[in-house]
Design a protein around this motif. Structure first.
Motif, mmCIF file in Angstrom:
data_model
loop_
_atom_site.group_PDB
_atom_site.id
_atom_site.type_symbol
_atom_site.label_atom_id
_atom_site.label_comp_id
_atom_site.label_asym_id
_atom_site.label_seq_id
_atom_site.Cartn_x
_atom_site.Cartn_y
_atom_site.Cartn_z
ATOM 1 N N ARG A 36 0.803 -1.270 -0.216
ATOM 2 C CA ARG A 36 0.139 -0.074 -0.024
ATOM 3 C C ARG A 36 0.989 1.274 0.013
ATOM 4 O O ARG A 36 1.962 1.212 0.764
ATOM 5 C CB ARG A 36 -1.008 0.121 1.351
ATOM 6 N N PRO A 37 0.497 2.191 -0.618
ATOM 7 C CA PRO A 37 1.246 3.583 -0.956
ATOM 8 C C PRO A 37 1.627 4.090 0.724
ATOM 9 O O PRO A 37 2.838 4.688 0.762
ATOM 10 C CB PRO A 37 0.344 4.392 -1.526
ATOM 11 N N GLU A 38 0.722 3.972 1.501
ATOM 12 C CA GLU A 38 0.866 4.618 2.856
ATOM 13 C C GLU A 38 2.176 3.941 3.642
ATOM 14 O O GLU A 38 2.615 4.457 4.453
ATOM 15 C CB GLU A 38 -0.475 4.467 3.909
ATOM 16 N N ASN A 39 2.511 2.937 3.221
ATOM 17 C CA ASN A 39 3.775 2.202 3.637
ATOM 18 C C ASN A 39 4.985 2.107 2.875
ATOM 19 O O ASN A 39 5.920 2.020 3.176
ATOM 20 C CB ASN A 39 3.187 0.647 4.068
ATOM 21 N N GLY A 40 4.627 2.105 1.480
ATOM 22 C CA GLY A 40 5.795 1.872 0.639
ATOM 23 C C GLY A 40 6.299 3.016 0.050
ATOM 24 O O GLY A 40 7.093 3.170 -0.704
ATOM 25 N N ILE A 41 5.474 4.200 0.212
ATOM 26 C CA ILE A 41 5.773 5.614 -0.405
ATOM 27 C C ILE A 41 5.991 6.664 0.695
ATOM 28 O O ILE A 41 5.241 7.051 1.303
ATOM 29 C CB ILE A 41 4.670 6.167 -1.521
ATOM 30 N N PRO A 42 7.296 7.011 1.047
ATOM 31 C CA PRO A 42 7.447 7.945 2.232
ATOM 32 C C PRO A 42 6.654 9.179 2.026
ATOM 33 O O PRO A 42 6.096 9.760 3.357
ATOM 34 C CB PRO A 42 9.122 8.140 2.213
ATOM 35 N N SER A 43 6.323 9.838 1.092
ATOM 36 C CA SER A 43 5.733 11.063 0.924
ATOM 37 C C SER A 43 4.246 10.881 1.351
ATOM 38 O O SER A 43 3.635 11.777 1.521
ATOM 39 C CB SER A 43 5.569 11.515 -0.454
ATOM 40 N N LYS A 44 3.878 9.638 1.322
ATOM 41 C CA LYS A 44 2.419 9.292 1.635
ATOM 42 C C LYS A 44 2.388 8.654 3.275
ATOM 43 O O LYS A 44 1.352 8.093 3.649
ATOM 44 C CB LYS A 44 1.712 8.519 0.714
ATOM 45 N N GLY A 45 3.397 8.602 3.950
ATOM 46 C CA GLY A 45 3.321 7.947 5.027
ATOM 47 C C GLY A 45 4.586 6.969 4.973
ATOM 48 O O GLY A 45 5.011 6.338 4.057
ATOM 49 N N LYS A 107 22.380 6.053 -31.736
ATOM 50 C CA LYS A 107 22.240 6.684 -30.397
ATOM 51 C C LYS A 107 20.983 6.515 -29.955
ATOM 52 O O LYS A 107 20.005 7.234 -29.708
ATOM 53 C CB LYS A 107 22.472 8.363 -30.952
ATOM 54 N N PHE A 108 20.969 5.434 -29.147
ATOM 55 C CA PHE A 108 19.767 5.153 -28.581
ATOM 56 C C PHE A 108 19.123 6.193 -27.601
ATOM 57 O O PHE A 108 20.055 6.783 -26.745
ATOM 58 C CB PHE A 108 19.606 3.570 -27.938
ATOM 59 N N HIS A 109 17.827 6.218 -27.323
ATOM 60 C CA HIS A 109 17.299 7.138 -26.365
ATOM 61 C C HIS A 109 16.492 6.509 -25.292
ATOM 62 O O HIS A 109 15.593 5.603 -26.040
ATOM 63 C CB HIS A 109 16.384 8.318 -26.900
ATOM 64 N N ILE A 110 17.080 6.367 -24.213
ATOM 65 C CA ILE A 110 16.375 5.491 -22.929
ATOM 66 C C ILE A 110 15.579 6.426 -22.129
ATOM 67 O O ILE A 110 16.151 7.262 -21.697
ATOM 68 C CB ILE A 110 17.608 4.551 -22.447
ATOM 69 N N LYS A 111 14.644 5.808 -21.621
ATOM 70 C CA LYS A 111 13.853 6.524 -20.519
ATOM 71 C C LYS A 111 13.419 5.356 -19.416
ATOM 72 O O LYS A 111 13.074 4.270 -19.898
ATOM 73 C CB LYS A 111 12.484 7.214 -21.128
ATOM 74 N N ILE A 112 13.848 5.819 -18.213
ATOM 75 C CA ILE A 112 13.429 4.787 -17.096
ATOM 76 C C ILE A 112 12.123 5.353 -16.285
ATOM 77 O O ILE A 112 11.990 6.261 -16.079
ATOM 78 C CB ILE A 112 14.549 4.728 -16.144
ATOM 79 N N TYR A 113 11.232 4.415 -16.397
ATOM 80 C CA TYR A 113 9.925 4.748 -15.750
ATOM 81 C C TYR A 113 9.930 3.975 -14.443
ATOM 82 O O TYR A 113 10.310 2.524 -14.354
ATOM 83 C CB TYR A 113 8.599 4.243 -16.462
ATOM 84 N N SER A 114 9.387 4.461 -13.293
ATOM 85 C CA SER A 114 9.491 3.542 -12.308
ATOM 86 C C SER A 114 8.081 3.744 -11.468
ATOM 87 O O SER A 114 7.277 4.789 -11.342
ATOM 88 C CB SER A 114 10.543 4.254 -11.300
ATOM 89 N N SER A 115 7.714 2.556 -10.671
ATOM 90 C CA SER A 115 6.774 2.712 -9.709
ATOM 91 C C SER A 115 7.280 3.793 -8.528
ATOM 92 O O SER A 115 8.439 3.964 -8.202
ATOM 93 C CB SER A 115 6.605 1.234 -8.975
ATOM 94 N N PRO A 116 6.193 4.496 -7.851
ATOM 95 C CA PRO A 116 6.403 5.457 -6.851
ATOM 96 C C PRO A 116 7.037 4.816 -5.624
ATOM 97 O O PRO A 116 7.562 5.470 -4.637
ATOM 98 C CB PRO A 116 5.010 6.185 -6.828
ATOM 99 N N PHE A 117 6.920 3.673 -5.451
ATOM 100 C CA PHE A 117 7.399 2.932 -4.177
ATOM 101 C C PHE A 117 8.799 3.465 -3.959
ATOM 102 O O PHE A 117 9.851 3.363 -4.710
ATOM 103 C CB PHE A 117 7.156 1.572 -4.052
ATOM 104 N N ILE A 118 9.332 3.467 -2.656
ATOM 105 C CA ILE A 118 10.720 3.765 -2.353
ATOM 106 C C ILE A 118 11.546 2.869 -3.015
ATOM 107 O O ILE A 118 12.981 2.902 -3.292
ATOM 108 C CB ILE A 118 10.937 4.033 -0.914
ATOM 109 N N ARG A 119 11.329 1.461 -2.730
ATOM 110 C CA ARG A 119 12.151 0.397 -3.347
ATOM 111 C C ARG A 119 12.379 0.261 -4.621
ATOM 112 O O ARG A 119 13.574 0.061 -5.081
ATOM 113 C CB ARG A 119 11.787 -0.912 -2.782
ATOM 114 N N THR A 120 11.262 0.813 -5.503
ATOM 115 C CA THR A 120 11.684 1.011 -6.848
ATOM 116 C C THR A 120 12.098 2.238 -7.386
ATOM 117 O O THR A 120 13.024 2.270 -8.142
ATOM 118 C CB THR A 120 10.189 0.827 -7.803
#
Length: 244
Positions: A36-45, A107-120
């Motif tokens: 859950r975001p409240e446990n995995g995302i510092p900005s939400k808890g 010349k490859f262009h790379i983008k990194i997309y991430s889950s908002p959880f701190i571990r990701t």
């Protein structure tokens, strides 16, 4: 109960996708579910500390030191993959045929997309830094792009409970095609709900026409997304090769 799965047409995809699971987290070591975001995302808890510690090390349940090393090693492997890709040594004719005439091929262009959880997010930042350090020939977007739809599967009432036992119960429900209302009673996301939001991310990126997109996420969401890429049964995501 089977539902109509969200589909991705590989033949119509404009991009090359890399699925990248986070490294070992403090929640993995503590053997608890943090979904859950409240446990995995510092900005939400910040969440509670690890049960095995009296300190605040569990805030957000980020990576362990071992997990950070795992990510560094995997990032270097990925950098080598990109080097081989540029040298046309990848054993995938479909990929090479698709990009060999592209102006961006050299010349490859790379983008990194991430889950908002701190571990990701920690995983994504280590990955970005390692790619920048180990390969100067890559064109890499300088910031991590956060997508909420890449977050962990919500395991509902099993939050902060034993990981091994809880995951096994939910995976058994998946394989048994449990009715949707039973998932709702447990506040657990169904496979199709996860697949739908993960596919939404891919479809959103497809509109931007990037060459390579690295999706940093969690075990279940990535396994379930893989069923969309492989046109496999969503509920049988555990039958696919496991993403370590």
């Amino acid at each position: 109960m089977k539902s109509t799965p969200t589909k991705l047409s590989l033949e119509q995809l404009n991009n090359h996708y890399i699925l990248f699971r986070h490294g070992q987290s403090k929640a993995n070591v503590a053997n608890i579910v943090v979904s859950r975001p409240e446990n995995g995302i510092p900005s939400k808890g910040v969440g509670p500390p690890s049960p095995s510690s009296n300190s605040s090390e569990g805030k957000g349940w980020g990576l362990t030191e071992f997990g950070k090393e795992q990510v560094k090693n995997a990032s270097r492997d990925l950098s080598n993959y990109f080097n081989n890709f540029q040298n046309q040594e990848i054993d995938d004719d479909n990929i090479l045929d698709k990009f060999k005439n592209s102006e961006k091929f050299q010349k490859f262009h790379i983008k990194i997309y991430s889950s908002p959880f701190i571990r990701t997010v920690e995983t994504a930042n280590i990955l970005l830094n390692e790619l920048l350090l180990t390969n100067n020939n890559l064109s890499i977007h300088s910031e991590i792009i956060i997508y909420d739809d890449l977050m962990e599967r919500n395991f509902g009432i099993f939050e902060l409970k034993s990981g091994q036992e809880s995951y096994s119960k939910v995976w058994k429900m998946d394989e048994s095609y449990t009715l949707e209302n039973e998932y709702k009673e447990l506040q657990v996301e169904t496979c199709e709900e996860v697949r739908s939001r993960m596919c939404n991310v891919v479809n959103e990126i497809e509109r931007e026409h990037h060459i390579i997109a690295i999706l940093v996420s969690h075990g279940d969401p990535l396994q379930i997304l893989q069923t969309a890429f492989e046109n496999a049964d969503t509920n049988l995501h555990r039958s696919l090769n496991h993403l370590e």
